[in-house]
Enzyme design. Structure first.
Site, PDB file in Angstrom:
ATOM      1  N   LYS A  48     -19.984 -81.331   9.127  1.00 15.20           N
ATOM      2  CA  LYS A  48     -20.210 -82.755   9.402  1.00 15.20           C
ATOM      3  C   LYS A  48     -19.102 -83.294  10.302  1.00 15.20           C
ATOM      4  O   LYS A  48     -18.097 -82.645  10.534  1.00 15.20           O
ATOM      5  CB  LYS A  48     -20.224 -83.569   8.098  1.00 15.20           C
ATOM      6  CG  LYS A  48     -21.207 -83.089   7.054  1.00 15.20           C
ATOM      7  CD  LYS A  48     -22.638 -83.272   7.469  1.00 15.20           C
ATOM      8  CE  LYS A  48     -23.573 -82.717   6.390  1.00 15.20           C
ATOM      9  NZ  LYS A  48     -24.930 -82.583   6.869  1.00 15.20           N
ATOM     10  N   SER A  76     -28.654 -80.753  10.716  1.00 13.16           N
ATOM     11  CA  SER A  76     -27.969 -82.031  10.508  1.00 13.16           C
ATOM     12  C   SER A  76     -26.936 -82.361  11.578  1.00 13.16           C
ATOM     13  O   SER A  76     -26.543 -83.514  11.707  1.00 13.16           O
ATOM     14  CB  SER A  76     -27.302 -82.074   9.134  1.00 13.16           C
ATOM     15  OG  SER A  76     -26.176 -81.223   9.093  1.00 13.16           O
TER      16      SER A  76
END
Length: 179
Positions: free
Chosen positions: A101, A35
């Site tokens: 993230k 990700s």
């Protein structure tokens, strides 16, 4: 009695020191998944600064942060200690996951997703770090609540982030990437 003193000097005190450092100052972790590509890759080792979490600092835009995946429950000091990598080895805590993230929005920001682009407070974000343009991202607007952040993976088409999980409470930001 001498044996107990030597044992505590050579084993117990260093153990407490290492657990304290990895709980409150700096901690290694491993990237799992894609990700954050192209910035971070699966199985990369990263070191995170825990000082921002320890002192309750809000991360800056663009910071890569490590997030406690249990965002729907309160995060406590007890959890910080139990989820410490060294304590996890002893108790074999396999239930805990962290996410890595990038911070895109902070408290009070209005994020707009339109035409597969991200706008923060009306301005298009310049994001040279993303892997590729977003595809099939529905148009919508999100206002980041107080004491929360909005996070996204750099691999926008392969990331479970705030578009899915919602805004992340600040007390679940465990730290930010150092290197």
């Amino acid at each position: 009695m001498k044996w107990i003193k030597e044992f505590s000097e050579w084993i117990i005190i260093p153990f407490i020191l290492v657990v304290s450092i990895t709980t409150f100052v700096i901690q290694p972790t491993e990237v799992l998944g894609s990700s954050m590509e192209p910035t971070l890759h699966n199985e990369d080792r990263v070191y995170i600064s825990k000082i921002s979490h320890t002192l309750n600092y809000e991360p800056d835009y663009g910071d890569i942060v490590i997030i406690d995946s249990h965002i729907n429950s309160d995060h406590t000091l007890k959890e910080d200690i139990i989820e410490n990598p060294i304590i996890s080895l002893i108790y074999q805590n396999q239930d805990h996951n962290v996410w890595i993230k990038r911070v895109v929005g902070k408290s009070g920001d209005t994020l707009e997703f339109k035409d597969n682009k991200v706008y923060r407070n009306g301005k298009l974000l310049e994001e040279p770090y993303i892997k590729e343009a977003m595809l099939d991202n529905p148009d919508r607007t999100v206002v980041v609540p107080e004491n929360h952040v909005f996070v996204m993976g750099d691999n926008r088409n392969n990331s479970s982030d705030s578009r899915i999980i919602g805004c992340v409470p600040l007390d679940h930001i465990l730290g930010k990437r150092l290197f």
